[in-house]
Structure formats: C-alpha cells, structure tokens
Design a protein around this motif. Structure first.
Motif, mmCIF file in Angstrom:
data_model
loop_
_atom_site.group_PDB
_atom_site.id
_atom_site.type_symbol
_atom_site.label_atom_id
_atom_site.label_comp_id
_atom_site.label_asym_id
_atom_site.label_seq_id
_atom_site.Cartn_x
_atom_site.Cartn_y
_atom_site.Cartn_z
ATOM 1 N N PHE A 20 0.854 -1.193 0.000
ATOM 2 C CA PHE A 20 0.000 0.000 0.000
ATOM 3 C C PHE A 20 0.887 1.239 0.000
ATOM 4 N N ASP A 21 0.780 2.041 -1.028
ATOM 5 C CA ASP A 21 1.458 3.333 -1.083
ATOM 6 C C ASP A 21 0.522 4.368 -0.468
ATOM 7 N N GLU A 22 0.755 4.677 0.816
ATOM 8 C CA GLU A 22 -0.066 5.674 1.505
ATOM 9 C C GLU A 22 0.710 6.971 1.734
ATOM 10 N N VAL A 23 1.616 7.260 0.821
ATOM 11 C CA VAL A 23 2.386 8.499 0.933
ATOM 12 C C VAL A 23 1.461 9.712 0.910
ATOM 13 N N MET A 24 0.473 9.691 0.022
ATOM 14 C CA MET A 24 -0.471 10.802 -0.049
ATOM 15 C C MET A 24 -1.695 10.567 0.828
ATOM 16 N N ALA A 68 8.596 14.664 13.403
ATOM 17 C CA ALA A 68 7.508 13.712 13.179
ATOM 18 C C ALA A 68 6.781 13.376 14.482
ATOM 19 N N VAL A 69 7.535 13.261 15.574
ATOM 20 C CA VAL A 69 6.918 13.004 16.877
ATOM 21 C C VAL A 69 5.994 14.157 17.254
ATOM 22 N N ALA A 70 6.471 15.386 17.029
ATOM 23 C CA ALA A 70 5.646 16.566 17.331
ATOM 24 C C ALA A 70 4.408 16.598 16.436
ATOM 25 N N SER A 71 4.587 16.264 15.152
ATOM 26 C CA SER A 71 3.459 16.243 14.222
ATOM 27 C C SER A 71 2.441 15.180 14.612
ATOM 28 N N PHE A 72 2.930 14.032 15.088
ATOM 29 C CA PHE A 72 2.046 12.952 15.519
ATOM 30 C C PHE A 72 1.131 13.409 16.653
ATOM 31 N N LYS A 73 1.698 14.157 17.585
ATOM 32 C CA LYS A 73 0.895 14.645 18.712
ATOM 33 C C LYS A 73 -0.208 15.589 18.243
ATOM 34 N N ILE A 74 0.109 16.419 17.257
ATOM 35 C CA ILE A 74 -0.901 17.332 16.718
ATOM 36 C C ILE A 74 -1.968 16.547 15.957
ATOM 37 N N ILE A 129 3.855 12.624 7.544
ATOM 38 C CA ILE A 129 4.520 12.082 8.733
ATOM 39 C C ILE A 129 5.195 13.182 9.548
ATOM 40 N N THR A 130 5.655 14.246 8.888
ATOM 41 C CA THR A 130 6.209 15.403 9.610
ATOM 42 C C THR A 130 5.346 16.649 9.407
ATOM 43 N N GLY A 131 4.147 16.462 8.893
ATOM 44 C CA GLY A 131 3.315 17.625 8.576
ATOM 45 C C GLY A 131 3.905 18.446 7.447
ATOM 46 N N GLY A 132 4.741 17.834 6.625
ATOM 47 C CA GLY A 132 5.378 18.541 5.519
ATOM 48 C C GLY A 132 6.529 19.425 5.944
ATOM 49 N N PHE A 133 6.960 19.318 7.198
ATOM 50 C CA PHE A 133 7.980 20.227 7.742
ATOM 51 C C PHE A 133 9.393 19.825 7.328
ATOM 52 N N LEU A 134 9.705 18.528 7.398
ATOM 53 C CA LEU A 134 11.025 18.026 7.027
ATOM 54 C C LEU A 134 10.861 16.695 6.283
ATOM 55 N N PRO A 135 11.823 16.341 5.406
ATOM 56 C CA PRO A 135 11.696 15.089 4.648
ATOM 57 C C PRO A 135 11.943 13.852 5.499
ATOM 58 N N LEU A 136 11.009 12.911 5.423
ATOM 59 C CA LEU A 136 11.122 11.654 6.158
ATOM 60 C C LEU A 136 10.130 10.661 5.566
ATOM 61 N N SER A 137 10.483 9.397 5.595
ATOM 62 C CA SER A 137 9.528 8.355 5.223
ATOM 63 C C SER A 137 9.866 7.078 5.957
ATOM 64 N N VAL A 138 8.866 6.209 6.083
ATOM 65 C CA VAL A 138 9.090 4.874 6.640
ATOM 66 C C VAL A 138 8.354 3.857 5.778
ATOM 67 N N THR A 139 8.975 2.714 5.641
ATOM 68 C CA THR A 139 8.335 1.546 5.051
ATOM 69 C C THR A 139 8.095 0.584 6.199
#
Length: 377
Positions: free
Chosen positions: A195-199, A272-278, A227-237
C-alpha cells in the motif's frame, strides 16, 4: 523495556544483518536515538498489529522503492526469482527507477517508457458520486487482474497500489470494497501487497490511514509527506515480522543492503513526533471531520448550481471534480488567482486538498470563488 530493546523490536536498520548485529549504540547524536524509537512506538498505536517493523528513508518515492526491493528479496531469500510487479493504470508512486516502472501508466514518465522494467497493469475503476457503471468497471478490472495472475503466477513478487485515491493522476477514487477484493484475489496466488499511503496517510482520507476503511492488512505500508506535517523530509516503510524474519541469517548475504544518508535523522524524527501529537489531538480530528462535512455540503451545491462540473467525488478531506470541455483551464486558474485562490488542476480535474488547520470560512470562500469563476464560462 529499555530504549535499545525497543529499537531492536521496532526498527530495521540499513545495511545490517539484524540476526548477528551488535545492539545499537545509544548516544544523543546518531546510531539509535529516542526520537526514532518514540516515532515508531507511536505509529504502532495507529497501525494494525502485523505492521511492526519500520525501515526509515527520506521521501515517498524511496519508501515505495524500499517496499519493492524488500518484496523481491523476500522471495529471493527463499530461493525464488520473481521479477514482475502488478500495478494499476494511472498509479503514481514516485520518480526513482523502480517506482517509475510501476508508475509509467500515470503519464508522468512517458520519456522513460522504453527503459523501465516490465510491469503488469490492470485498469483502475475510478468512481464518483452517482456513478452507474462502477460495478461493471470493478468487475472488468478484477478480470484483467486475474488473467495476469493466472498467466504469471510464478513470476510476480507484489502488487503496488494507492488505496482509495490515486493522487497525481487526478484524485481518482475507488471504493474500499474494491481494495478488499483486489487483496483477496492476489493473496489467492500468494502475492505480496504494497500500500502506497504516501499521499493518503495521516488523516487525508478521513481516517488515519486509507487501510482503516478496508478489511485487509497489507504486507507493506509506505508513509511520508504527512509524517512530519510537511515540515522536514522523512519516510518509513512498515512491514511485518514475517517479512523481516526472512532477512535474518548468520551471514550478510540475506541482509537488506539498502540505506540513505539521512535515514532516521534525529531532527526529522523529532519533527515527526511533534506532528504525531498534533495529528492525534482531538482538535485535529474534529477539523478533519469538519472539512469532510463542508466538502459534502458544498460539492452537492456545486453540482446543482454549476453547469460546468461533472464527476464530483469526495474521500475524507479530498474533494475533486472534472470541468467540462468548454472551460479553459488556464483562464480558470487565472480567474481564481485574481480572487485570492491558488489552484492547480490535474488536467481537467480540480481538487481541494486543504490543510487540517483551515477554517470553515476559508474553505467556504474557496468554494465561492471556484463556483463564481466556473460560472463565467
């Protein structure tokens, strides 16, 4: 459980034979660190339980690339060579070479059509409000898919798909029940599911992940963007223990030899942790629900009051419609911009994909401008 123990239970490290590797070194800068472990631990609270192994990279394209490489090597580690992948017409998964191959029918990679590897494609049964032909389209798609599977059953590693919404090809939407049927069909043949759930991830479809609206769990889910609210580049598989275990060996030859310079960057993981909380805050949940409600109210009025609109569709916070041939899209964009609304149609598809912090007045104003400008044609 210590931070190092949590790290070993959650994170799949790059260029590492996880069976024989020493425990990660816990320091404040590099190796393993608290933000990466906290992020993975947090995501486990939202993802179904089989998805518990996290491999970091830095953008959506590489997240899907990692899933494809893992799926091929999973088979190879068991002695099988399965070079083929299945995808849907119109799917867009990124711009690196592997994912470009499963995206070539999106129209974005025509220049490279002769040099990408072969992929088996099935038609995507995109649908909209009051679509009378959806059952027929889904049946046709499943028929084509079954033909591919029966003909190539011993050569396919995985199917790659965007669940519920194909973004870049025009916010084309399908029913969750179709995703269930596709997954059940490919699993009849033992094929892995990506599943590509990037978007679509992180609330965009109205639930935390599009998979939450289905009755299936994929073998891989690819996450980035939100995953970071678009703030910084990051991804996880994210994958399962079953997949992870096949890479464990006393020698390096079965290890997943893949990695990126900024894999699990601590600053990005902290964002990403901060974005997760929001994201998981009640206010954000209410905002997501409110956006969907406004979409449904305004799209209904749009259909009734604007003769230049067809194929209106909504999934969660995504609303889209096509404009008819008499609308000059470039001129329409210019008219909207003059009234303070920046839109970016995909061919003739106009979409609203608002941030979760948008106010009701702002979103309603966007609809007002769109209707006004469309009715000038």
């Amino acid at each position: 459980m210590s931070l190092v123990e949590k790290d070993r239970s959650l994170i799949w490290h790059p260029f590492t034979q996880e069976k024989t590797a020493d425990p990660p070194i816990l320091i404040t800068k590099g190796f393993t660190h608290e933000p990466a472990v906290t992020l993975c631990d947090s995501l486990t609270s939202l993802l179904p339980s089989p998805l518990r192994k996290f491999f970091f990279s830095d953008n959506g394209s590489t997240a899907v690339e990692v899933a494809m490489k893992m799926s091929y090597q999973w088979w190879k580690n068991q002695g099988y060579h399965k070079p083929l992948f299945v995808a849907f017409d119109g799917g867009y998964h990124g711009d690196t070479w592997g994912v470009m191959s499963v995206s070539v029918k999106s129209g974005f990679h025509d220049a490279f059509e002769k040099v990408v590897f072969p992929v088996l494609y099935a038609p995507f049964p995109d649908t909209w409000i009051e679509d009378d032909n959806i059952d027929e389209k889904e049946a046709n798609s499943l028929t084509v898919l079954r033909q591919h599977l029966e003909t190539n059953r011993h050569n396919i590693s995985a199917i790659v798909m965007e669940p519920l919404v194909q973004g870049a090809s025009g916010m084309r939407m399908c029913r969750a029940s179709f995703i269930d049927k596709v997954t059940a069909l490919v699993r009849e043949f033992g094929i892995l599911v990506i599943f590509d759930e990037v978007m679509t991830g992180f609330g965009r479809t109205g639930t935390y992940f599009a998979l939450d609206q289905t009755n299936v769990v994929p073998d891989f889910i690819c996450l980035s963007k939100g995953i970071t609210g678009g703030f910084l580049p990051l991804s996880v598989t994210v994958t399962t223990q079953k997949i992870y275990d096949s890479f464990l060996n006393d020698n390096f030859d079965k290890a997943f030899a893949h990695g990126h310079s900024y894999t699990g960057n601590p600053v990005t993981c902290a964002a990403a942790v901060a974005s997760f909380k929001i994201l998981t805050d009640l206010k954000t949940k209410n905002n997501i629900a409110s956006i969907n409600t406004i979409h449904r109210n305004r799209i209904d009025k749009l259909k009734k009051n604007c003769k230049n609109v067809e194929r209106a569709r909504i999934t969660g916070t995504i609303a889209a419609f096509d404009v008819k041939e008499n609308v000059q899209v470039k001129k329409f964009k210019e008219k909207c911009f003059e009234d303070g609304i920046l839109i970016r149609p995909l061919n003739r598809s106009v979409y609203l994909l608002p941030p979760y912090c948008i106010t009701a007045d702002e979103l309603n104003y966007a609809y007002d401008v769109i209707i006004k400008c469309l009715n000038e044609f």
